[in-house]
Each structure stands twice: as structure tokens, then as C-alpha cells.
Design a protein around this motif. Structure first.
Motif: not given
Length: 204
Positions: A114-121
Motif C-alpha cells: 500500500i501507499k500512504i496518501v493521508d493522515y488518519a486523524p
């Protein structure tokens, strides 16, 4: 006239010792080579994962730029544990489900990239569970676990595409001939005990 044979015997004994010494060294080198082949250095971290559904834009990493999302829809939002003050944006991770509250939730022997595209909070859509290490897209979560689950325990590892170049790449490709070789977007990798069944769709 008697000939003293002791120098010859000593010479033969010396040659025998050298030969045995070389054989011992070769044996030790063979053992080391076998250990290099069969010991798998892969080690991952253990954490938790939730899922989130559309809409996904805008994101903290890329705003409204949808081109940064992989066509496979295998992406995620980083939790505080891996956010790294935003440095995790764009990072690739190998993730697999290892357990869950409900037995049978995990899809056996399935790993995704997977690729990180955002900040969860701060993601636009709320995650199915708060405080997890990573929040997977609906598609990504469904590949490794039952979509009805709200959270799962995962094993994950940072996957650096560049780490397989040069010597490191050659070592992985040629020091593990016993393992099944797979090619991931032009890179050489092997199925291992940590990631026995790596899932990565064909690049578009």
C-alpha cells in the motif's frame, strides 16, 4: 647406504595438514553460505489497522490531487505511530493481517503493498476504529481481511523500492535460489516466511 626418510614423511604430513585445513575452511564456508541462503532477514512491525471508505479527497499529503492514488486502490492513511511528521507521505508498506477479535477474519497468506496518501486523524472519512497504526482503504482492507471487521492486528514493513537496486538487489536475487522468485514492478523479490504470498496487481 641408508636414506633418511624423515624429511619426506614430515613433508607429507605438512601437506596432509594443509589439505585438511583447506577442506575445513571450505566446509565452514559452505555452512556459512547455506545459512545466508536459508535464514530470512525479513522482520516487520506489529500494529493495528482499520479501514475507511470514500470520499478520500482532499488528503493531508496531496490535497485534491487524485493522481497520487495508486490505480489498484491499495492505499492507506497513516496513524500517529508511522506518520513521522508527514514524512510517511508516499511511503510504501507491505501489510498482512495476523489476527482479529473474530476468528477467521484474516485472509490466510495474503499480503498487500500500500501507499500512504493521508493522515488518519484528519482524513475526510472517519476510520472504522480510532487510534490504529494504519487505516486502509476499503479495497486494501478487503484483500487481507473480512470487510465486516472494524479493526485487525497486522504485521507491516516499510517497502523501499530503491532498496533492491545494486548489491542489495543482487543479493536478494541470487542468494535465495530455493525460494520462488517473483517480479514486482521490475524489481526482484522472493516469497519469504514473513510475506509468503505477496499480493501486488500488475502495474497499469
Amino acid at each position: 647406504m641408508e636414506v633418511d626418510a624423515s624429511p619426506c614423511l614430515e613433508g607429507r604430513m605438512l601437506v596432509t595438514r594443509i589439505f585438511k585445513s583447506r577442506r575445513s575452511c571450505l566446509f565452514l564456508l559452505s555452512i556459512l553460505f547455506v545459512l545466508v541462503i536459508f535464514i530470512d532477514p525479513c522482520q516487520g512491525d506489529v500494529g493495528t489497522a482499520a479501514q475507511y471508505i470514500p470520499p478520500y479527497l482532499p488528503t493531508t499529503c496531496y490535497g485534491n490531487d487524485a493522481s497520487e492514488f495508486p490505480s489498484s486502490n491499495l492505499f492507506a492513511a497513516a496513524g500517529d505511530g508511522i506518520w513521522d511528521n508527514g514524512a510517511s507521505c508516499g511511503r510504501q508498506y507491505l501489510v498482512r493481517c495476523i489476527s482479529a477479535t473474530q476468528p477467521g477474519t484474516c485472509v490466510p497468506d495474503q499480503t498487500i503493498q500500500i501507499k500512504i496518501v493521508d493522515y488518519a486523524p484528519t482524513a475526510l472519512s472517519a476510520p472504522s476504529a480510532d487510534g490504529t497504526t494504519i487505516v486502509l482503504s476499503e479495497t486494501a482492507f478487503g484483500v487481507i481481511a473480512n470487510s465486516s471487521a472494524s479493526a485487525i492486528n497486522v504485521e507491516f514493513q516499510h517497502y523501499d523500492m530503491g532498496a533492491f537496486d545494486g548489491v542489495a538487489y543482487a543479493s536478494i536475487c541470487f542468494l535465495k535460489p530455493d525460494k520462488e522468485k517473483i517480479v514486482i514492478r521490475g524489481k526482484c523479490n522472493f516469497r519469504s516466511s514473513f510475506f509468503p504470498d505477496f499480493y501486488s496487481p500488475e502495474p497499469s
